[in-house]
Design a protein around this motif. Sequence first.
Motif, short mmCIF file in Angstrom:
data_model
loop_
_atom_site.label_atom_id
_atom_site.label_comp_id
_atom_site.label_asym_id
_atom_site.label_seq_id
_atom_site.Cartn_x
_atom_site.Cartn_y
_atom_site.Cartn_z
N ASN A 64 0.84 -1.20 0.00
CA ASN A 64 0.00 0.00 0.00
C ASN A 64 0.87 1.25 0.00
O ASN A 64 0.72 2.12 0.86
CB ASN A 64 -0.93 0.01 1.23
CG ASN A 64 -1.90 -1.14 1.23
OD1 ASN A 64 -2.42 -1.53 0.18
ND2 ASN A 64 -2.15 -1.70 2.40
N GLN A 94 0.99 3.82 -1.99
CA GLN A 94 0.27 5.08 -2.22
C GLN A 94 -0.42 5.55 -0.95
O GLN A 94 -0.40 6.73 -0.61
CB GLN A 94 -0.76 4.89 -3.34
CG GLN A 94 -1.46 6.19 -3.74
CD GLN A 94 -2.40 5.99 -4.91
OE1 GLN A 94 -2.54 4.89 -5.42
NE2 GLN A 94 -3.05 7.07 -5.34
N HIS A 95 -1.01 4.60 -0.22
CA HIS A 95 -1.66 4.95 1.05
C HIS A 95 -0.64 5.45 2.07
O HIS A 95 -0.94 6.37 2.85
CB HIS A 95 -2.39 3.71 1.59
CG HIS A 95 -2.95 3.89 2.97
ND1 HIS A 95 -4.10 4.62 3.21
CD2 HIS A 95 -2.52 3.47 4.19
CE1 HIS A 95 -4.35 4.63 4.50
NE2 HIS A 95 -3.41 3.93 5.12
N HIS A 121 -0.64 9.14 3.81
CA HIS A 121 -0.70 9.25 5.28
C HIS A 121 0.32 10.25 5.82
O HIS A 121 0.13 10.78 6.91
CB HIS A 121 -0.46 7.87 5.90
CG HIS A 121 -0.62 7.86 7.38
ND1 HIS A 121 -1.85 8.01 7.99
CD2 HIS A 121 0.28 7.74 8.39
CE1 HIS A 121 -1.69 7.97 9.30
NE2 HIS A 121 -0.41 7.81 9.57
N GLU A 162 -2.95 1.54 10.40
CA GLU A 162 -2.59 2.66 9.52
C GLU A 162 -1.99 2.21 8.20
O GLU A 162 -1.93 3.00 7.26
CB GLU A 162 -1.62 3.59 10.23
CG GLU A 162 -2.24 4.33 11.40
CD GLU A 162 -1.24 5.24 12.09
OE1 GLU A 162 -0.08 5.28 11.61
OE2 GLU A 162 -1.60 5.91 13.06
#
Length: 225
Positions: free
Chosen positions: A122, A124-125, A129, A223
Amino acid sequence: MMTNLFSIFDPSTNIFNLSLNWISTFIGLLFIPYSFWIIPNRQFIFWNFILNKLHNEFKMLLGINQFHGSTFIFISLFSFILFNNFLGLFPYIFTSTSHLTISLSISLSLWLSFMFYGWINNSQHMFIHMIPQGTPSILMPFMVLIETISNIIRPGTLAVRLTANMIAGHLLLTLLSSTSNNMSFYMLLILILLQILLLILESAVAIIQTYVISILSTLYSSEVN
């Protein structure tokens, strides 16, 4: 006479230069009777009640993107740290969680696994963040730097929090007990009462710190999904 107050936390029992103190990390299960696993008794029902509550809370914190069975990682973490915190309250038993060797190993391994998984699957996430929503363009580089530093120091803060809380109570108990040599009978009774109250406080701290470490680890893992 102790030359250093912190020497009470040093591993000292050894045979053939192999430290036996760290064995206390693995003997928590020996305190549970065999009937606990076979016959449904009060201890079994009470412990199952606690684990079910933790499972539901961890499941809620992890959200809908969680993997099946991921809550058991944090339940195992909770049980392991709780056993070691309580074992350290018994006389002549080495407190393994008062050493960064144990606490940093746990927090660092968890944090690294979260980071590797997050950046590989992830990425990109993870980049999103680092910049909170609504951040002005001029502040974005500073926010990335701040978020990166706060992310890097997470395993250290987890480990130091657990270690410092375990050390503080044990040091206070040691300091109080070392003053009992030249006390009168009535002062000695007061000291014993204070030691009992402090031991009750340390039991509460052992539970609270275990819960805090487990909850924060769960939040950190949520997260990266």
